[in-house]
Write a protein that holds these residues in place. Structure first.
Motif, PDB file in Angstrom:
ATOM      1  N   ALA A  39     -62.615  64.778 109.070  1.00 43.86           N
ATOM      2  CA  ALA A  39     -62.886  63.708 108.113  1.00 43.86           C
ATOM      3  C   ALA A  39     -64.178  63.900 107.332  1.00 43.86           C
ATOM      4  O   ALA A  39     -64.486  63.088 106.463  1.00 43.86           O
ATOM      5  CB  ALA A  39     -62.934  62.362 108.837  1.00 43.86           C
ATOM      6  N   VAL A  50     -59.744  58.324 102.269  1.00 46.17           N
ATOM      7  CA  VAL A  50     -59.536  57.319 103.304  1.00 46.17           C
ATOM      8  C   VAL A  50     -58.239  56.560 103.029  1.00 46.17           C
ATOM      9  O   VAL A  50     -57.840  56.392 101.877  1.00 46.17           O
ATOM     10  CB  VAL A  50     -60.713  56.328 103.376  1.00 46.17           C
ATOM     11  CG1 VAL A  50     -61.945  56.964 104.004  1.00 46.17           C
ATOM     12  CG2 VAL A  50     -61.066  55.781 101.994  1.00 46.17           C
ATOM     13  N   MET A  55     -62.688  51.646 103.856  1.00 47.19           N
ATOM     14  CA  MET A  55     -63.101  52.479 104.990  1.00 47.19           C
ATOM     15  C   MET A  55     -64.275  53.382 104.622  1.00 47.19           C
ATOM     16  O   MET A  55     -64.974  53.895 105.500  1.00 47.19           O
ATOM     17  CB  MET A  55     -61.925  53.318 105.491  1.00 47.19           C
ATOM     18  CG  MET A  55     -60.851  52.510 106.171  1.00 47.19           C
ATOM     19  SD  MET A  55     -59.493  53.540 106.784  1.00 47.19           S
ATOM     20  CE  MET A  55     -58.436  52.279 107.525  1.00 47.19           C
ATOM     21  N   PRO A  63     -66.258  58.974 108.232  1.00 48.05           N
ATOM     22  CA  PRO A  63     -65.654  58.052 109.192  1.00 48.05           C
ATOM     23  C   PRO A  63     -65.531  58.686 110.573  1.00 48.05           C
ATOM     24  O   PRO A  63     -65.240  59.878 110.704  1.00 48.05           O
ATOM     25  CB  PRO A  63     -64.268  57.772 108.612  1.00 48.05           C
ATOM     26  CG  PRO A  63     -64.324  58.209 107.195  1.00 48.05           C
ATOM     27  CD  PRO A  63     -65.328  59.319 107.142  1.00 48.05           C
TER      28      PRO A  63
END
Length: 458
Positions: A39, A50, A55, A63
């Motif tokens: 990520a 995302v 997010m 994240p």
């Protein structure tokens, strides 16, 4: 130091904030090599990297990928366990996957997930909603945004009026006409709206929270169908109502023929039955989303007997056709099952007693830490919902709340808390205590918060 470095934000040196943020970003990345690998440059195939744009609003450099969550603990794919005080921004306010809800989901999954007809659980649910929240008639939707939209349609239909009234700084999900703000005392579309082509102020009157004189003035125009409000402003740094404000609001709406919609989606933290039950409010319309099904997407909206009678009259005379209310997956049996389990077994007076006790402990601990470091901040609590605000208080309205929000400082604190094993909501400084939260978790958050303030205020 140069001029920029010597600036202070809420009593904290700006350079120290940036130093803390940089240091914590390095620590975060070092502890999460697996999440960084998958990520760190965005999740493949998703717009903006995302699955949902907010997010990316977390203060982390990338994240964390969640492996599991149980009770009041969340664990990421790198094995880092965090005491969770965000709890899905209220969606899991009663803990992640409460056992009665998990059982209900498993049971219903064997019987079918959606079929546009009531199930056996629906036979119990209507009475449960009435018993807990007071209003006699209910409908099921999928999100609080939908529930608010549908309730406002009813308000406009039965009053024959087209405007609504909101308070500056309000939040009611993705309801278009609530996306307005006051700027220099004048109504404007909320900044940042994507693709909005309308002047939303043409359908909405907006005033400051706690301003009874302005409320009377705007309602006197006679064109307001409904006042929609949270009992406490919660998504703009928390603002409590002045003593007597809700009584004045109810009296004014009745005098001027406007309905009153109470949105309890966040203030359900207050007590069993929400702020409405605790304070004896008398709404015409009531909305609750997020936690009502324990994490299964669901919301409810209810109405008084008087509004239901007016709606029946309207229905008997309106032109046939689609009402514009309802979505295909709303009122499905999975929602019925989860909500019944929540109302019968999870959202109990005993659960609220536990939450209230620990939230009071959290409130006092945070306030002591702030005082110990000589900061002119304050802490606000509504039942199980606690917020520290990096400004003197109490705040009186949305304008003061907006001015009190300090994203750079708050983001540094949030990230530092994550690195010390505590997760709070990314939006403002909200923390929730659940029935699954333990005293050691509250004390751990207070200790971590105090240590961070020590670094910032040294």
């Amino acid at each position: 130091m140069d001029g920029q470095d010597s600036q202070a934000i809420c009593g904290v040196d700006a350079a120290r904030i940036r130093e803390l943020r940089a240091r914590e970003e390095r620590a975060y990345a070092k502890a999460r090599p697996k999440s960084h690998k998958v990520a760190g440059h965005g999740l493949t195939g998703f717009l903006g990297g995302v699955p949902m744009h907010w997010m990316a609003d977390w203060p982390m450099p990338f994240p964390m990928i969640v492996d599991k969550a149980s009770g009041a603990t969340l664990t990421d794919m790198d094995g880092n366990a965090l005491d969770d005080f965000c709890l899905g921004d209220t969606g899991s306010m009663f803990g992640h996957s409460p056992a009665p809800v998990a059982r209900a989901i498993r049971r219903q999954a064997r019987r079918g997930l959606t079929y546009m007809l009531p199930s056996e659980d629906a036979l119990n649910l209507g009475k449960l909603l009435t018993d807990m929240f007071g209003l006699p008639f209910w409908q099921i939707a999928t999100t609080a945004s939908d529930a608010n939209r549908f309730a406002l349609r009813v308000a406009r239909a039965v009053t024959g009026r087209d405007r609504i009234l909101v308070f500056n700084g309000c939040y009611h999900g993705a309801v278009d006409e609530t996306m307005v703000r006051l700027k220099d005392g004048k109504p404007v579309n909320r900044p940042g709206l994507a693709g909005e082509f309308r002047d939303l102020t043409q359908a909405t009157r907006i005033i400051e929270f706690n301003d009874v004189e302005a409320l009377e003035g705007e309602l006197a125009h006679g064109d307001v169908a409904c006042v929609i409000t949270e009992p406490v402003l919660t998504n703009s740094c928390m603002v409590l109502p002045d003593e007597g404000f809700h009584a004045a609001l109810r009296a004014a709406t009745r005098e001027h023929g406007a309905l009153l919609l109470i949105d309890e989606t966040h203030t359900i933290s207050t007590a069993h039955g929400g702020y409405t039950a605790a304070q004896g409010l008398e709404p015409d319309l009531f909305v609750l989303g997020k936690p009502v099904a324990g994490g299964v997407p669901a919301s409810v909206w209810g109405m008084s007997a008087a509004v239901a009678a007016r709606w029946a009259t309207y229905q008997a005379t309106k032109e046939p056709g689609y009402s514009g209310m309802g979505t295909t997956l709303s009122a499905n049996p999975l929602q019925f099952a989860a909500m019944r389990a929540m109302l019968e077994e999870v959202m109990t007076p005993a659960a609220y007693e536990h939450m209230e006790k620990l939230a009071a402990r959290l409130e006092k601990g945070l306030a002591r830490a702030i005082a110990r470091h000589g900061l002119r901040w304050h802490v606000v609590r509504v039942g199980a919902r606690v917020e520290f605000i990096c400004a003197p208080g109490p705040l009186k309205n949305g304008a003061e709340a907006e001015a009190a929000h300090k994203p750079e400082l708050e983001a540094a604190i949030h990230l530092a808390l994550v690195n010390r094993g505590c997760l709070i909501a990314p939006f403002h400084n909200m923390m929730l205590v659940s029935p699954a939260t333990r005293k050691r978790q509250v004390d751990g958050l207070v200790t971590a918060f105090g240590a961070i303030l020590g670094e910032l205020a040294a």
